[in-house]
Design a protein around this motif. Structure first.
Motif, PDB file in Angstrom:
ATOM      1  N   LEU A 109       0.833  -1.200   0.000  1.00  0.00           N
ATOM      2  CA  LEU A 109       0.000   0.000   0.000  1.00  0.00           C
ATOM      3  C   LEU A 109       0.870   1.253   0.000  1.00  0.00           C
ATOM      4  CD1 LEU A 109      -2.974  -0.825   2.401  1.00  0.00           C
ATOM      5  CD2 LEU A 109      -2.990  -0.659  -0.088  1.00  0.00           C
ATOM      6  N   ALA A 110       1.931   1.230   0.778  1.00  0.00           N
ATOM      7  CA  ALA A 110       2.862   2.357   0.766  1.00  0.00           C
ATOM      8  C   ALA A 110       3.502   2.506  -0.606  1.00  0.00           C
ATOM      9  CB  ALA A 110       3.932   2.174   1.838  1.00  0.00           C
ATOM     10  N   ASP A 111       3.820   1.392  -1.245  1.00  0.00           N
ATOM     11  CA  ASP A 111       4.389   1.432  -2.592  1.00  0.00           C
ATOM     12  C   ASP A 111       3.417   2.080  -3.574  1.00  0.00           C
ATOM     13  OD1 ASP A 111       6.660   0.178  -1.664  1.00  0.00           O
ATOM     14  OD2 ASP A 111       6.049  -1.822  -2.319  1.00  0.00           O
ATOM     15  N   CYS A 112       2.125   1.797  -3.394  1.00  0.00           N
ATOM     16  CA  CYS A 112       1.119   2.414  -4.266  1.00  0.00           C
ATOM     17  C   CYS A 112       1.156   3.934  -4.146  1.00  0.00           C
ATOM     18  CB  CYS A 112      -0.271   1.906  -3.901  1.00  0.00           C
ATOM     19  SG  CYS A 112      -0.612   0.203  -4.388  1.00  0.00           S
ATOM     20  N   VAL A 113       1.266   4.416  -2.914  1.00  0.00           N
ATOM     21  CA  VAL A 113       1.306   5.867  -2.701  1.00  0.00           C
ATOM     22  C   VAL A 113       2.509   6.475  -3.404  1.00  0.00           C
ATOM     23  CG1 VAL A 113       1.529   7.689  -0.964  1.00  0.00           C
ATOM     24  CG2 VAL A 113       0.048   5.725  -0.532  1.00  0.00           C
ATOM     25  N   ASN A 128      -3.699   9.765  11.485  1.00  0.00           N
ATOM     26  CA  ASN A 128      -2.246   9.663  11.436  1.00  0.00           C
ATOM     27  C   ASN A 128      -1.831   9.388   9.997  1.00  0.00           C
ATOM     28  OD1 ASN A 128      -1.778   9.847  14.313  1.00  0.00           O
ATOM     29  ND2 ASN A 128      -2.598   7.770  14.464  1.00  0.00           N
ATOM     30  N   VAL A 129      -0.746   9.979   9.554  1.00  0.00           N
ATOM     31  CA  VAL A 129      -0.252   9.763   8.200  1.00  0.00           C
ATOM     32  C   VAL A 129       0.612   8.506   8.198  1.00  0.00           C
ATOM     33  CG1 VAL A 129       1.084  10.731   6.291  1.00  0.00           C
ATOM     34  CG2 VAL A 129      -0.297  12.242   7.739  1.00  0.00           C
ATOM     35  N   LEU A 130       0.136   7.455   7.542  1.00  0.00           N
ATOM     36  CA  LEU A 130       0.853   6.184   7.505  1.00  0.00           C
ATOM     37  C   LEU A 130       1.780   6.074   6.307  1.00  0.00           C
ATOM     38  CD1 LEU A 130      -1.943   3.674   8.578  1.00  0.00           C
ATOM     39  CD2 LEU A 130      -0.425   5.048  10.009  1.00  0.00           C
ATOM     40  N   ALA A 131       1.488   6.830   5.266  1.00  0.00           N
ATOM     41  CA  ALA A 131       2.333   6.830   4.064  1.00  0.00           C
ATOM     42  C   ALA A 131       2.083   8.126   3.316  1.00  0.00           C
ATOM     43  CB  ALA A 131       2.028   5.630   3.174  1.00  0.00           C
ATOM     44  N   ARG A 132       3.114   8.614   2.632  1.00  0.00           N
ATOM     45  CA  ARG A 132       2.977   9.832   1.821  1.00  0.00           C
ATOM     46  C   ARG A 132       4.003   9.755   0.697  1.00  0.00           C
ATOM     47  NH1 ARG A 132       7.987  11.527   1.019  1.00  0.00           N
ATOM     48  NH2 ARG A 132       9.258  11.450   2.893  1.00  0.00           N
ATOM     49  N   ASN A 133       3.772  10.491  -0.370  1.00  0.00           N
ATOM     50  CA  ASN A 133       4.762  10.513  -1.443  1.00  0.00           C
ATOM     51  C   ASN A 133       5.500  11.851  -1.456  1.00  0.00           C
ATOM     52  OD1 ASN A 133       2.940  12.287  -2.604  1.00  0.00           O
ATOM     53  ND2 ASN A 133       2.346  10.920  -4.280  1.00  0.00           N
ATOM     54  N   ASP A 134       6.498  11.966  -2.308  1.00  0.00           N
ATOM     55  CA  ASP A 134       7.325  13.167  -2.348  1.00  0.00           C
ATOM     56  C   ASP A 134       6.537  14.393  -2.787  1.00  0.00           C
ATOM     57  OD1 ASP A 134       9.525  11.772  -1.478  1.00  0.00           O
ATOM     58  OD2 ASP A 134      10.365  11.444  -3.486  1.00  0.00           O
ATOM     59  N   ALA A 135       5.529  14.179  -3.655  1.00  0.00           N
ATOM     60  CA  ALA A 135       4.722  15.314  -4.111  1.00  0.00           C
ATOM     61  C   ALA A 135       3.946  15.935  -2.952  1.00  0.00           C
ATOM     62  CB  ALA A 135       3.771  14.860  -5.215  1.00  0.00           C
ATOM     63  N   LEU A 136       3.458  15.092  -2.059  1.00  0.00           N
ATOM     64  CA  LEU A 136       2.754  15.606  -0.873  1.00  0.00           C
ATOM     65  C   LEU A 136       3.720  16.331   0.051  1.00  0.00           C
ATOM     66  CD1 LEU A 136       1.891  14.964   2.333  1.00  0.00           C
ATOM     67  CD2 LEU A 136       0.148  15.809   0.740  1.00  0.00           C
ATOM     68  N   LEU A 137       4.922  15.763   0.200  1.00  0.00           N
ATOM     69  CA  LEU A 137       5.940  16.392   1.048  1.00  0.00           C
ATOM     70  C   LEU A 137       6.287  17.786   0.536  1.00  0.00           C
ATOM     71  CD1 LEU A 137       7.859  15.849   3.479  1.00  0.00           C
ATOM     72  CD2 LEU A 137       9.547  15.072   1.812  1.00  0.00           C
TER      73      LEU A 137
END
Length: 258
Positions: A109-113, A128-137
């Motif tokens: 699931l994290a890989d999907c993000v 809580n944020v469990l996963a995020r991608n660089d675009a969100l960061l």
């Protein structure tokens, strides 16, 4: 409602037919006319009367407690999806609905993000944020990585940067509280959700003000506007998905508004 009760009864009858007496330590016997357990056996194992259980299978208008539904799910060896269906058809909250919350987020699931090009992240029931991608960061100017335990509610209400980044912050903040109330639902008295609520009510007068209004809305998405410190004003359409493999979590994507 009658159709739902009938569907519930049909489901229980089919589930009962799948369970062998031997699997529950009961004698198989030689005079069983149908496969699986008898109604009387299910009733006995669940600690209810045979008549009452028969009425449930017949789709009659009877009230079934969460405890009894839980025992039925155990006796009939229901899978997670089947248990969810059972409680949903009975229009009843599952007392063990939080069991998924202790499981870690599957790595895929994290890989999907990370494979999504638009800003995207996964939230659990406490946000809580469990996963995020660089675009969100990038969009959130370094958050959530600068927070040891990133939580979207804490960011919105306790991080001063949110008031600068989120356009019309006060309006968005009021809706966020209503969305979280809808998400929290039957979880509101559980330890993890309660801890977030207590912290925010004590630390944010804005959150406390809107929480006691008891407004409830779905996280419908729509236009989101940000005032990024280096990129200027950015417009996105927010899309939210519930995750089939983790119903306590949601995937949020922010697509550039055309």
């Amino acid at each position: 409602m009658q159709n739902r009760r009938k569907a519930l009864g049909d489901f229980l009858r089919q589930a009962r037919a799948r369970v062998t007496p031997e699997s529950l330590g009961l004698p198989a016997g030689s005079r069983r006319r149908t496969p699986g357990l008898r109604r009387e056996e299910v009733a006995q194992l669940c600690g209810i009367s045979a008549t009452w259980y028969t009425w449930i299978e017949q789709g009659r208008d009877v009230s079934v407690s969460p405890a009894v539904l839980g025992r039925l799910a155990s006796v009939l060896n229901l899978a997670r999806a089947e248990r969810h269906y059972l409680f949903s058809m009975a229009d009843c909250a599952d007392p063990d609905h939080d069991s998924d919350a202790v499981l870690p987020l599957p790595s895929r699931l994290a890989d999907c993000v990370h494979s999504i090009t638009a800003p995207a992240y996964i939230l659990d029931r406490c946000w809580n944020v469990l996963a995020r991608n660089d675009a969100l960061l990038h969009l959130f100017d370094g958050w959530p990585d600068r927070d040891a335990s990133p939580n979207l509610l804490r960011y919105i209400f306790l991080d001063p940067a949110a008031r600068s980044l989120v356009v019309d912050w006060e309006q968005r903040a009021s809706r966020v509280v209503a969305e979280f109330r809808a998400d929290a639902g039957t979880h509101a008295d559980e330890a993890d959700v309660r801890a977030v609520l207590d912290e925010l009510q004590q630390s944010s007068t804005v959150f406390a003000h809107w929480w006691i209004r008891h407004t409830v809305v779905d996280r419908e998405g729509g236009l989101r506007e940000f005032n990024h410190p280096s990129d200027g004003v950015l417009l996105y359409q927010q899309i939210t998905f519930r995750l089939a493999t983790r119903p306590d979590c949601k995937l949020v994507m922010l697509l550039e508004d055309e």
